[in-house]
Structures are given as structure tokens and as C-alpha cells.
Design a protein around this motif. Structure first.
Motif, PDB file in Angstrom:
ATOM      1  N   ALA A 284       0.981   1.305   6.206  1.00  0.00           N
ATOM      2  CA  ALA A 284       1.252   2.364   5.239  1.00  0.00           C
ATOM      3  C   ALA A 284       0.873   3.706   5.822  1.00  0.00           C
ATOM      4  O   ALA A 284       1.564   4.715   5.636  1.00  0.00           O
ATOM      5  N   ASN A 285      -0.230   3.708   6.571  1.00  0.00           N
ATOM      6  CA  ASN A 285      -0.672   4.944   7.209  1.00  0.00           C
ATOM      7  C   ASN A 285       0.345   5.395   8.259  1.00  0.00           C
ATOM      8  O   ASN A 285       0.605   6.595   8.417  1.00  0.00           O
ATOM      9  N   GLU A 286       0.955   4.433   8.963  1.00  0.00           N
ATOM     10  CA  GLU A 286       2.004   4.756   9.938  1.00  0.00           C
ATOM     11  C   GLU A 286       3.145   5.483   9.226  1.00  0.00           C
ATOM     12  O   GLU A 286       3.632   6.528   9.690  1.00  0.00           O
ATOM     13  N   ALA A 287       3.538   4.943   8.064  1.00  0.00           N
ATOM     14  CA  ALA A 287       4.605   5.583   7.295  1.00  0.00           C
ATOM     15  C   ALA A 287       4.189   6.991   6.891  1.00  0.00           C
ATOM     16  O   ALA A 287       4.986   7.936   6.949  1.00  0.00           O
ATOM     17  N   ALA A 288       2.903   7.151   6.491  1.00  0.00           N
ATOM     18  CA  ALA A 288       2.412   8.468   6.078  1.00  0.00           C
ATOM     19  C   ALA A 288       2.415   9.445   7.244  1.00  0.00           C
ATOM     20  O   ALA A 288       2.758  10.621   7.094  1.00  0.00           O
TER      21      ALA A 288
ATOM     22  N   ALA B 219       4.485   7.395   0.827  1.00  0.00           N
ATOM     23  CA  ALA B 219       4.715   6.576   2.018  1.00  0.00           C
ATOM     24  C   ALA B 219       4.220   5.189   1.679  1.00  0.00           C
ATOM     25  O   ALA B 219       3.200   5.051   0.988  1.00  0.00           O
ATOM     26  N   ILE B 220       4.933   4.168   2.148  1.00  0.00           N
ATOM     27  CA  ILE B 220       4.628   2.837   1.622  1.00  0.00           C
ATOM     28  C   ILE B 220       4.777   1.771   2.689  1.00  0.00           C
ATOM     29  O   ILE B 220       5.587   1.915   3.626  1.00  0.00           O
ATOM     30  N   SER B 221       3.985   0.728   2.564  1.00  0.00           N
ATOM     31  CA  SER B 221       4.213  -0.450   3.385  1.00  0.00           C
ATOM     32  C   SER B 221       4.210  -1.653   2.457  1.00  0.00           C
ATOM     33  O   SER B 221       3.412  -1.731   1.526  1.00  0.00           O
ATOM     34  N   VAL B 222       5.199  -2.535   2.699  1.00  0.00           N
ATOM     35  CA  VAL B 222       5.273  -3.749   1.894  1.00  0.00           C
ATOM     36  C   VAL B 222       5.335  -4.922   2.848  1.00  0.00           C
ATOM     37  O   VAL B 222       6.072  -4.876   3.847  1.00  0.00           O
ATOM     38  N   ILE B 223       4.518  -5.921   2.595  1.00  0.00           N
ATOM     39  CA  ILE B 223       4.620  -7.131   3.398  1.00  0.00           C
ATOM     40  C   ILE B 223       4.590  -8.315   2.443  1.00  0.00           C
ATOM     41  O   ILE B 223       3.730  -8.417   1.579  1.00  0.00           O
ATOM     42  N   VAL B 224       5.631  -9.142   2.568  1.00  0.00           N
ATOM     43  CA  VAL B 224       5.704 -10.347   1.754  1.00  0.00           C
ATOM     44  C   VAL B 224       5.697 -11.524   2.719  1.00  0.00           C
ATOM     45  O   VAL B 224       6.612 -11.679   3.535  1.00  0.00           O
ATOM     46  N   GLU B 225       4.650 -12.301   2.623  1.00  0.00           N
ATOM     47  CA  GLU B 225       4.499 -13.388   3.593  1.00  0.00           C
ATOM     48  C   GLU B 225       5.551 -14.463   3.379  1.00  0.00           C
ATOM     49  O   GLU B 225       5.886 -14.822   2.236  1.00  0.00           O
ATOM     50  N   ASN B 226       6.052 -14.976   4.482  1.00  0.00           N
ATOM     51  CA  ASN B 226       6.992 -16.107   4.484  1.00  0.00           C
ATOM     52  C   ASN B 226       8.261 -15.860   3.690  1.00  0.00           C
ATOM     53  O   ASN B 226       8.896 -16.805   3.225  1.00  0.00           O
ATOM     54  N   ALA B 227       8.618 -14.579   3.518  1.00  0.00           N
ATOM     55  CA  ALA B 227       9.794 -14.289   2.700  1.00  0.00           C
ATOM     56  C   ALA B 227      11.049 -14.096   3.556  1.00  0.00           C
ATOM     57  O   ALA B 227      12.139 -13.906   3.036  1.00  0.00           O
ATOM     58  N   GLY B 228      10.873 -14.077   4.875  1.00  0.00           N
ATOM     59  CA  GLY B 228      12.047 -13.962   5.730  1.00  0.00           C
ATOM     60  C   GLY B 228      12.355 -12.529   6.129  1.00  0.00           C
ATOM     61  O   GLY B 228      11.450 -11.794   6.523  1.00  0.00           O
TER      62      GLY B 228
ATOM     63  N   PRO C 194      -6.907   7.328   4.574  1.00  0.00           N
ATOM     64  CA  PRO C 194      -6.509   6.910   3.226  1.00  0.00           C
ATOM     65  C   PRO C 194      -7.729   6.633   2.362  1.00  0.00           C
ATOM     66  O   PRO C 194      -8.727   6.114   2.851  1.00  0.00           O
ATOM     67  N   HIS C 195      -7.606   6.999   1.103  1.00  0.00           N
ATOM     68  CA  HIS C 195      -8.739   6.759   0.198  1.00  0.00           C
ATOM     69  C   HIS C 195      -8.227   6.531  -1.211  1.00  0.00           C
ATOM     70  O   HIS C 195      -7.150   6.998  -1.569  1.00  0.00           O
ATOM     71  N   VAL C 196      -9.019   5.812  -1.988  1.00  0.00           N
ATOM     72  CA  VAL C 196      -8.582   5.479  -3.344  1.00  0.00           C
ATOM     73  C   VAL C 196      -9.233   6.356  -4.410  1.00  0.00           C
ATOM     74  O   VAL C 196      -8.855   6.297  -5.571  1.00  0.00           O
ATOM     75  N   VAL C 197     -10.222   7.167  -4.021  1.00  0.00           N
ATOM     76  CA  VAL C 197     -10.856   8.020  -5.019  1.00  0.00           C
ATOM     77  C   VAL C 197     -10.367   9.449  -4.841  1.00  0.00           C
ATOM     78  O   VAL C 197     -10.400  10.008  -3.750  1.00  0.00           O
TER      79      VAL C 197
ATOM     80  N   VAL D 252       0.864  -1.174   0.000  1.00  0.00           N
ATOM     81  CA  VAL D 252       0.000   0.000   0.000  1.00  0.00           C
ATOM     82  C   VAL D 252       0.896   1.218   0.000  1.00  0.00           C
ATOM     83  O   VAL D 252       1.782   1.348   0.850  1.00  0.00           O
ATOM     84  N   ALA D 253       0.686   2.097  -0.983  1.00  0.00           N
ATOM     85  CA  ALA D 253       1.453   3.333  -1.043  1.00  0.00           C
ATOM     86  C   ALA D 253       0.488   4.503  -0.969  1.00  0.00           C
ATOM     87  O   ALA D 253      -0.563   4.493  -1.616  1.00  0.00           O
ATOM     88  N   ILE D 254       0.854   5.492  -0.125  1.00  0.00           N
ATOM     89  CA  ILE D 254      -0.044   6.621   0.119  1.00  0.00           C
ATOM     90  C   ILE D 254       0.698   7.917  -0.184  1.00  0.00           C
ATOM     91  O   ILE D 254       1.897   8.031   0.087  1.00  0.00           O
ATOM     92  N   GLU D 255      -0.007   8.887  -0.736  1.00  0.00           N
ATOM     93  CA  GLU D 255       0.563  10.238  -0.828  1.00  0.00           C
ATOM     94  C   GLU D 255       0.317  10.894   0.526  1.00  0.00           C
ATOM     95  O   GLU D 255      -0.831  11.185   0.874  1.00  0.00           O
TER      96      GLU D 255
END
Lengths: 596, 473
Positions: free
Chosen positions: A443-447, A544-553, A458-461, A247-250
Motif C-alpha cells: 500500500a505504501n508503494e502505491a502511496a 492509495a490501496i493494496s489488496v491481497i486475496v490469498e489463493n484467489a488466482g 503510514p499511521h492509523v492515528v 490497506v488504504a492510505i491517504e
């Protein structure tokens, strides 16, 4: 004779003047209401690129009583169906006529959704098939095979919706999940009505009173999403063969630039003739591509949460930017450190190296301050955490967002029978244990950090044609942390990239100052999840962004490079040559098929 | 014969009414056939266009009628009658069957229904017969002759399976009444009609009970009080015993049979005592009335249940309100009432009717043409049509009464009676007051034969009327 005349005139008076019931009968006898369906509003991305439009499909209609024997082989060939299928359809038609579901005088659907090519060929030979005709209808068309979780889909309304909203009638379509659902009332437009004169067999005989009472359908309102479709596309590519979310937020607006829940699907498969098949395959997929992990996946934030803990400790005066704590590395108690770094270490450095012992100490001091009860300390911490939007819905304009969870003091009172101290709940200090957050909240924490303590839901529209955005999306929300303390945290986040032993030091960019925090989230069910939250540039952040990749270490091996690539792509539009190696590695990474 | 005085002698009021009715009729046919999608006028296939041709031909016939001497109609009346009977037989052999009735000749594009012409001929023949010197209904041979004149065409038309047209001939009874037929016939007919109708509506036992009560009441009022007691007791005892027996043997004997047993015993008692006392005071008439009423009721019941076909039974039931079936037998009437009712006070306006245009009303330009009037012209238009018809009828009666020649008088009454029957039945059925009998509304319903038939009927009388002060023999 005069008597008969008087009787007849009296009866005529009753029929024509006195008794109104015959007038109503006449109305319903001859007037048929034909609904005019509006075309649904279009959907654009933030840069005006068309994402969702409408396409015409063609249904083969039949008026049973007008059918005359025809060349069934030719018919099947044109429509691409087998002769058995045709036979079944005829049997079904007869059964439906028997049940009075369809009329032999009125058109009903015989075959749904021809392709444009089939339509062209069929239309040309239509004269051979008396009783059949083709009727146009509009369905959704997706310009990109991505962003399915944001867009949602359109489907026939169910009984529940019919009961709730008088607008709908049986057979209507409405948005389900995604913006199609949230913005349904804008997108659907307004149905129009056409009154047709019909004869005794229900055949149309022209407009009623020359269309005086007709109303035109009003096209649905167009939406501009805040998504950057190119960034979205890139993010989905990065997430291919992986499970997780991006999730990336302005930060300055709360607008969501990218929203990925992986695995995803092509929204086009839920449209058209193969819809049923597509739907079934999605439901049966063990990876649950229809789940929206960005809104409904709950993860412990892990080390990414240390930023919040550092900020709270500073705010509460439990530590100062210069407070240093010892770290014995893997020998540290009660929580060991997984990184090798100098010791003792201060806040910014602890963020840079993700030092667990430091954050245990800072958390302990936040709760157990002199003259403050541990429980009160915890409540203060709890309230700060909640002000970041954790443990509540952020109010995104997509359905089915969940709250996540921040354990309350009462919860621990119950859990530990009123006897608990910082040591008992120590894992909260490093973002584990009962703390559950969604990727959106991260992602909101990062923002919030990028904004130095404030955020917008956060909103998509981005905008609705001719309408204002809901207040919720333009009201600034404050956290309980002073910006000065956050600057200290951001200093640490910057060091994550620039520091000698920063956890994302390999991904530093030449010109863009990035701030981030890795997380390696313990997962009781398997390999650790790789987490990274970040924003860039450090001043005047654009993303601002959050990335989560499951089981990737490790967070530093997968989530961090992916977040970095996305920020580079968004801010500069390109990936530096020396990062191409990571890009290839990320694109090739596969955590689904067992091949890392 | 000066043309000027001839024109003066023609009854222009009737001609005016005729012109108005024909014009209004044509407008209605135009409206009923008007297709809003394709509003062409000159379409020779359309009924309104054809009707215009029939109207034109009618004017031609009117001319011929006025040019013919009145005596011609008197002299040739039986010959006409014979000719049309011949046509009725011919149509049975060579006619074309339309809607189940074999009553049409088809010659190229033209269809012709001899039954329409036969009304004129029968009316002429009756006028001739009744105006014969010394004719009296009291003479049995005269009564028989007059009755045969009606029954012959009636039978032939019944054979064509055109019940509606056949029933029209019954209306000549009214003419006979005017010409001296005893009121008993009418009274009996009226009572019989009530008995038959009630038979269909209420259980047989009830109707027989009512007949018995009626006859007893009449006898009581007439002063036969003492004489009533013994037969009544005898009858009541018989009924009581029969009822007890029915209860004991547990058989479902119909109640009306028990009642009839009572009546039978009472009748026998009366007959026997009358024979013994040689006093036949109220025996013949009243016992006859009693038994014929009972017989009529049973016959009507049998006729209704066994002879009539299902659809006829249903139609009668719907009319009597015993069955409600808006999509079945009552469909026509219901749609017709909806169409007329939807017109409201002032109507929807010319060509604005919706019910009559889109085939909701069946036979919309023939039998149910009045629906178009009701829908498009509303209460005002419908009332106007009713007033026009009543005015025409009154005018005809007025003219008939003025005739010096009895031939002309009888013929005039015949014309009025036929128009009355058509008007009352046709309009009555469209508004649900009369049974659905397929007969046209004069001058309104589409069709050359009926228009010519009615025109001929009317104008032959107007021609006779020009010689009203003379005795035409």
C-alpha cells in the motif's frame, strides 16, 4: 511517687517524641489508599464517528462475614447462574478465605460483570441478600463490530508489565495489541488516589483529613483515528469469507484509511463476561483471525513490484520510456508471458499488460550495464528498492510490524558462491523469489507512486487530544527515484484501466482516473494470490490501496475489482451501477469454505 | 459552725486538681467515643453522655459527704466494711458476668461494681483499726487483724475473677509501713519480687546458683569466713559427685536438683557442727533465708507453669520481654503504644485521633483511656496528666501528714496509696511499663462505679481534713 512520675514522663518522651517508629505504624494502621481508576480515552474515526467508548459493568461483591442465610433459588434466578454454580462459588470463597486471599471483612468479587438488566433486577432485591452489593466498573464498548486489528483490546496486566512500569499494580488493565497498546500511555489517563480512614476491621470510616491528600483520576486522552469507518466496513464486507488484507492510505499524509486483515473478528467478543470463551475460540480457530496479516503476512509482491523495477530501470538509464523489448508470449525465455499483447512493447505498455519478458530484460539491463559490474548494478537496484521502504519497518503505530525482506548482494554471494548474474536472480524482475513484502508495504508503494516519489510513515492515528503526533508521522521521506520517471510508470498504471488490453480495463470508472497494477503471485503452497495495488485519482490522489486475496488466482479477477470498488466508494461515495455486478460477485466470493 | 470558715477549711487545691482531672477525663471519653461520621452530642446512649450524668451524681454525693459529720465515718467504718463485704458475696451469687468477671450488679440501665465501693470501706476500716489506742504491728493479734481486713475483700474479689481489682488491696502494705510495720516485710517482699521475676526469666539452676552466691557473699561480708570453708567444700564435693553421677548414668537430672543437693549437704554439715559445738551463730536466719528463697523460686516456677492459665502466662511473658506477639497478647499494649506514640510532641489535636477512634485500641474509654490523651494531646498533654496525678498524690501525703487524728492520717495515706497504685499500674500498662491489669485510671476511665468510688474515697478524706485540728474518735 515523683520517681514514678519522672519514669513515666521519660517513657512518654521516648514514645512520643524520640522514637518515630510508632508514628509510621499509626499511619498504616488507619489509612487505606483507594485507587481511583480513570476512564479510558475514547476512540473516534477520521470523521468524528465514535468507535470505542466505555461501558459500565457491575460486579457482585461480597463481604463474607456479613452474609446471612438467603433464598438461593431467587439469587441464582436473578443472576442467571445455576445452583451448582452458586455452591461452587461459595466453596471457592471459603477456600480463598482459608488461604487468606480474601478477607471476611473486606469486599471481594463474587460474580463478575452483570448485564445492565440483571443489575437492575438484582439491585432491586439486594435488601434480601445481606453481605452482597454491586460495584460498578468500566470496560470497553465497541460501536462497530469491525477494525479489530487496529483497535486491539484491553486486558489485565501481566507480571512483565508490572515489573517494567511502576504505574501498574496487580489487577490493572492495559492495552494489548492495536492502538490500545501503542497509545496506552495516552488512553489510560492517570490514576487518582483516595485516602480512606479504616477501622481495625478494615471497614471504611470516611475520608482521611477530609480528602486533603486525595487526587482525582484524570481521564485518558481521546484518539482520532485516520480510519474511515464506513470504508473500513465496506472493505471488511468485501473481504468476508476470504483470507488476505486491504490497506488504504491517504498518500498526502500517510494516514491509513482502511486496514483489514481477513479473517477478522468482532472486538466485542474480547470484552465482558464471555471474554475467556471468545479468546479461546479465536486462538483455536485454524484460520488464525488474531494474526495481523497486513503487518505480518509476507507475500511476494509479484507483478505489483514491476512498477518499482520499471522506475529503477528508468532512473538508472537502463531503459528509456521508448525502449521496447520483444515478447514471444508463452514461448518467451527465460520467463514466459501470461498475457497476449503486441510486441515489441515499451515500459508503459508492459505495465498495462504485465509483460514478463519486458521486465526480465529491463531488470537484466539494470544489473548488467556496460562498464558496471553486475554486483554493483544489483547494489544500486537494492538501494533503490530499499528507498521504497521495502525490507524495513515503515514505523506504523501498531505493534508487531515485520520488515519483510529484500535479498542483499551478500546474500546471493553466499547462496551462489559469488557466481551470479541477472539471469540467476531473474525472478526479482517480476517480483517473485526471495522478495518478501507486507500488504502495508505494498500500500505504501502505491502511496509513493501517487506522491511521485515521497511518502510519510503510514499511521492509523490522525490526532491525539491535546498532543502532537510523533515526528515520524509528519516527516516526508524521499525515494531515490526522480518524479519524471515515475510519471512514465503512472502512465502505464493508468493504462491498466484505460488500455485496450489493460489488466483492469473492465473496472474503469467514468469520471475518476484510476491507476493500478495487478499481480498474480505464485504460491508454492497452493493457488496463486490475487494482488492489486492502485491509487486514484491520477492527479491529486486521495487514496492509495493494496489488496491481497490469498489463493484467489488472478489479480485482475478479485483484487483489482475490490480495490476499484473501494476507491470509488471513498472518492465518490457510491458504486456505479455497472459495477454493481462486480460488487455482488466480490461480496459473495468465498475462498474459505471452498466455494468460489 | 460558720459557713465562711468551713469553706476556708476545705482544701481547695485538691478540689481544683480533682476538677481538672475529671474534666480532662470527660473530654477524653468524649474524644474516644466521638464518631466523625455522626457527630451528635445529645445521645443518651453514648458513654460521654452517661459519664456526664455520673459526674453530676458525683457532685451530689460530694454535697452529702460534706453535710455529714466526720465522726459518722469513724463510727460507721466497720459497718460500712461489713455491708460492702456482704455486697461482694451477693455479687458472687447474683451478679452479672462481664468480660469473664462476675463483679457487677445490674439494676435497669445502671451497672454497679461493689469492689469500687469496697475500697472506701476497707480504707475506713483499716483507718479505724490502726488508729485504735495501743495498736501495734509488733503485736501478733493486731498484725493479724489488719492483714485480715485486707485479705477478706481481696479473696472475695479474686473469687469474682477480677484479679486487677484484688491486687489493689496489696497497696495497703504501704500504709501499714507508714504506721510502723517493720521494714523487713517490705524488704522481704521486694527481694521475693525480684526472685519471682528472675525465676520466670532465667533458668532455675541459674537463679538457685545466684541465691547461693548471694547468701555466701552476705556471710563473707558479715565476717563469717572461716566457718564458710568447710560447708562450701562439702557442698561443692556433693555437687561434683552428683554431676559426675549424672554424666555416668546419662540421665537428664535437672541441674538445680544437683545444686540443691549441694546446699542440702552443706546445710546438714552446718547444722550438725553447730549442734556439736553448740554454736548457732549464723544457722537460723541465713539458712532460713537461703531455703526460703530457693523454695520461693521453685514455688513461683510451679505456680507459673501449672497454675496460671495460658493467657496469663503469655501476658507475663510479653511484659518481661520473653515473648513478642504484636497481634496476640501484646496486641493491646502494642496498639496502645502506637496510639500514644503517634501523638508526637503536641498531639494530633482534639477529636483528631485516629487510633483511638477506630477501635484499634481495645477498652479505649475504660482501661486504655490514657491512649486518647496521648494521641490527641501528645507529650505535652500526657505530661500534664502525669503532673496532675503526682501533684494530687503529693498534696494528699502533705494533708495526711498534717492530720492530728490518726484515723484521718491513716485514711489519707490509704487514699494516696490507692490512687498511686491505680495511676502507676494503669498508666504504666498503656506505655508498656507495667503488666496489663484491668484497673481504671482514676477520674479518666469511663464508668459510674469507679468515678463514684474514687470521688467518695477522696472527698471523705477532704471532709475529715476539715477537722484536721481535732481528734476524731
Amino acid at each position: 511517687m515523683i520517681g514514678i512520675g519522672i519514669i513515666y514522663i521519660s517513657k512518654l518522651f521516648v514514645l512520643q517524641v524520640y522514637d518515630p517508629s510508632y508514628k509510621f505504624s499509626a499511619e498504616s494502621n488507619t489509612r487505606r489508599k483507594v485507587t481511583q481508576f480513570p476512564s479510558r480515552g475514547l476512540v473516534y474515526d477520521r470523521n468524528g464517528k465514535l468507535l470505542v467508548s466505555n461501558q459500565a459493568v457491575y460486579d457482585v461483591m461480597v463481604v463474607p462475614r456479613e452474609i446471612v442465610p438467603f433464598d438461593s433459588l431467587d439469587f441464582c434466578d436473578l443472576l442467571g447462574i445455576s445452583i451448582e454454580n452458586l455452591r461452587e462459588r461459595f466453596v471457592e470463597m471459603r477456600v480463598n478465605m482459608g488461604k487468606r486471599k480474601i478477607s471476611s471483612y473486606k469486599p471481594s468479587v463474587f460474580l463478575k460483570q452483570l448485564s445492565a438488566e440483571q443489575y437492575g433486577r438484582f439491585q432491586e432485591k439486594l435488601y434480601k441478600f445481606k453481605g452482597f452489593f454491586v460495584q460498578g466498573r468500566s470496560i470497553r464498548k465497541y460501536e462497530y463490530p469491525i477494525a479489530a486489528h487496529v483497535l486491539g483490546y484491553v486486558s489485565e496486566v501481566g507480571q512483565g508489565q508490572l515489573d517494567k512500569d511502576a504505574y501498574y499494580s496487580k489487577g490493572d488493565y492495559a492495552g494489548v495489541i492495536g492502538i490500545e497498546q501503542t497509545y496506552e500511555t495516552y488512553l489510560r489517563g492517570e490514576k487518582g488516589v483516595k485516602y480512606m480512614m479504616v477501622d481495625v476491621h478494615g471497614r471504611e470510616k470516611g475520608k482521611f483529613r477530609h480528602g486533603r491528600y486525595d487526587t482525582a483520576a484524570i481521564t485518558g486522552k481521546n484518539l482520532s483515528l485516520s480510519l474511515d469507518i464506513e470504508l473500513q466496513q465496506y472493505a471488511e464486507q468485501l473481504m468476508q469469507n476470504k483470507i488476505g488484507s486491504i490497506v488504504a492510505i491517504e498518500p498526502s499524509t500517510g494516514e491509513i484509511l482502511t486496514f483489514v486483515s481477513a479473517p477478522s473478528y468482532d472486538p466485542s467478543i474480547l470484552v465482558g463476561r464471555k471474554r475467556g470463551e471468545g479468546f479461546l475460540s479465536l486462538v483455536e480457530d485454524t484460520l488464525k483471525p488474531m494474526n495481523n496479516r497486513a503487518l505480518q503476512g509476507t507475500y511476494s509482491p509479484g507483478s505489483a513490484f514491476k512498477l518499482v523495477n520499471a522506475a529503477i530501470a528508468l532512473q538508472e538509464g537502463a531503459i528509456t520510456p521508448h525502449s521496447k523489448f520483444e515478447c514471444d508470449g508463452t514461448a518467451s525465455k527465460p520467463i514466459r508471458c501470461t498475457h497476449y499483447h503486441r510486441s515489441p512493447i515499451e515500459a508503459a505498455g508492459a505495465i498495462e499488460t504485465s509483460c514478463n519478458p519486458f521486465f526480465y530484460q529491463a531488470f537484466k539491463r539494470t544489473l548488467e550495464r556496460p562498464g558496471v559490474k553486475t554486483r554493483d548494478g544489483y547494489v544500486a537496484w537494492y538501494n533503490h528498492v530499499r528507498s521504497f521502504g521495502f525490507g524495513e519497518r515503515l514505523g506504523i503505530d501498531l505493534p508487531y510490524e515485520i520488515t519483510g525482506g529484500v535479498p542483499s548482494a551478500e546474500y546471493f554471494d553466499k547462496e551462489y558462491h559469488g557466481r551470479w548474474i541477472a539471469l540467476t536472480v531473474r525472478s526479482l524482475g517480476i517480483g517473485q523469489q526471495e522478495l518478501l513484502v507486507t500488504p502495508l508495504q505494498m500500500a505504501n508503494e502505491a502511496a509513493i507512486l501517487a506522491n511521485r516519489g515521497t511518502y510519510y510513515s503510514p499511521h492509523v492515528v490522525k490526532s491525539i487530544e491535546g498532543e502532537e503526533l510523533p515526528d515520524n508521522f509528519i516527516t516526508k521521506k524521499e525515494t531515490t527515484i526522480d518524479p519524471i520517471h515515475l510519471e512514465e510508470v503512472i502512465k502505464g498504471m493508468s493504462q491498466v484501466y484505460t488500455g485496450e488490453i489493460g489488466t483492469a480495463r473492465y473496472y474503469q470508472h467514468d469520471s475518476i482516473q484510476m491507476c493500478g497494477k495487478t499481480g498474480t503471485v505464485e504460491n508454492p503452497f497452493g493457488d496463486d494470490h490475487s494482488v492489486f495495488i492502485a491509487f486514484a485519482p491520477k492527479d491529486n490522489p486521495k487514496i492509495a490501496i493494496s489488496v491481497i486475496v490469498e489463493n484467489a488466482g488472478y489479480g485482475s479477477t478479485w483484487a483489482a475489482p475490490m480495490a476499484t470498488l473501494l476507491m470509488e466508494k471513498y472518492i465518490s461515495g457510491e458504486i456505479p451501477r455497472r459495477h454493481k455486478y462486480y460488487e455482488t460477485k466480490m461480496l459473495e466470493g468465498d475462498f474459505i469454505n471452498g466455494d468460489k | 459552725m460558720a459557713t465562711n470558715s468551713y469553706i476556708k477549711r476545705v482544701d481547695w487545691i485538691t478540689i481544683g486538681l480533682y476538677a481538672l482531672l475529671v474534666a480532662f477525663g470527660w473530654v477524653s471519653i468524649y474524644a474516644a467515643n466521638f464518631n466523625p461520621e455522626n457527630p451528635v452530642f445529645f445521645d443518651t446512649g453514648k458513654e460521654y453522655f452517661k459519664q456526664l450524668v455520673w459526674i453530676g451524681l458525683s457532685l451530689f454525693f460530694i454535697g452529702i459527704i460534706f453535710l455529714t459529720d466526720s465522726k459518722f465515718y469513724v463510727e460507721f467504718s466497720y459497718i460500712f466494711y461489713g455491708l460492702t463485704l456482704f455486697l461482694l458475696v451477693a455479687v458472687l451469687l447474683f451478679g452479672k458476668e462481664i468480660n469473664g468477671a462476675k463483679s457487677w450488679f445490674e439494676i435497669g440501665p445502671v451497672r454497679f461494681q461493689p469492689a469500687e465501693l469496697c475500697k472506701v470501706a476497707t480504707n475506713l476500716a483499716i483507718a479505724r483499726a490502726l488508729s485504735r489506742y495501743g495498736f501495734s504491728f509488733n503485736r501478733f493479734s493486731d498484725l493479724l487483724r489488719a492483714g485480715a481486713l485486707i485479705l477478706l475483700p481481696m479473696l472475695l474479689i479474686l473469687l469474682q475473677n477480677d484479679t486487677g481489682s484484688a491486687l489493689v488491696y496489696a497497696v495497703f502494705i504501704l500504709v501499714f509501713y507508714r504506721e510502723g510495720l517493720t521494714a523487713y516485710v517490705l524488704t522481704f517482699g521486694f527481694i521475693a519480687a525480684i526472685v519471682v521475676t528472675l525465676t520466670l526469666m532465667i533458668p532455675n539452676a541459674t537463679i538457685i546458683g545466684m541465691i547461693i552466691l548471694g547468701v555466701v557473699a552476705v556471710l563473707y561480708i558479715k565476717g563469717y569466713r572461716r566457718e564458710l570453708i568447710k560447708p562450701l567444700v562439702a557442698g561443692a564435693v556433693t555437687f561434683g559427685l552428683a554431676f559426675a553421677a549424672r554424666y555416668l548414668v546419662e540421665k537428664q537430672w535437672p541441674l538445680e536438683y544437683l545444686l540443691m543437693a549441694g546446699v542440702f549437704v552443706a546445710s546438714v554439715y552446718i547444722l550438725v557442727t553447730s549442734l556439736v559445738k553448740r554454736a548457732f551463730r549464723f544457722v537460723p536466719t541465713y539458712l532460713l533465708i537461703l531455703w526460703s528463697a530457693i523454695g520461693l523460686s521453685l514455688t513461683a516456677d510451679y505456680f507459673f507453669e501449672e497454675v496460671l492459665s495460658d493467657y496469663q502466662r503469655t501476658r507475663i511473658n510479653v511484659l518481661l520481654g520473653l515473648e513478642s506477639d504484636p497481634l496476640g497478647a501484646g496486641y493491646n499494649v502494642n496498639q496502645s503504644k502506637i496510639a500514644i506514640g503517634s501523638g508526637g510532641f503536641s498531639g494530633k489535636g482534639f477529636l483528631q485521633g485516629t487510633q483511638t477512634k477506630f477501635d484499634f485500641v481495645p477498652e479505649q474509654s475504660t482501661d486504655f483511656i490514657f491512649c486518647t490523651v496521648g494521641e490527641e494531646w501528645g507529650f505535652l498533654g500526657s505530661t500534664l496528666v502525669v503532673i496532675l496525678f503526682v501533684s494530687l498524690l503529693l498534696r494528699l501525703l502533705f494533708l495526711a501528714e498534717k492530720q492530728h487524728s490518726s484515723f484521718s492520717r491513716v485514711y489519707g495515706y490509704g487514699v494516696a496509696a490507692i490512687f498511686f497504685f491505680h495511676f502507676a499500674i494503669n498508666m504504666g500498662m498503656t506505655i508498656g511499663l507495667a503488666p496489663v491489669i484491668g484497673i481504671p485510671l482514676p477520674f479518666f476511665s469511663y464508668g459510674g462505679s469507679s468515678l463514684w468510688g474514687f470521688t467518695l474515697l477522696l472527698f471523705v478524706f477532704l471532709k475529715l481534713d476539715t477537722n484536721r485540728t481535732e481528734l476524731i474518735r
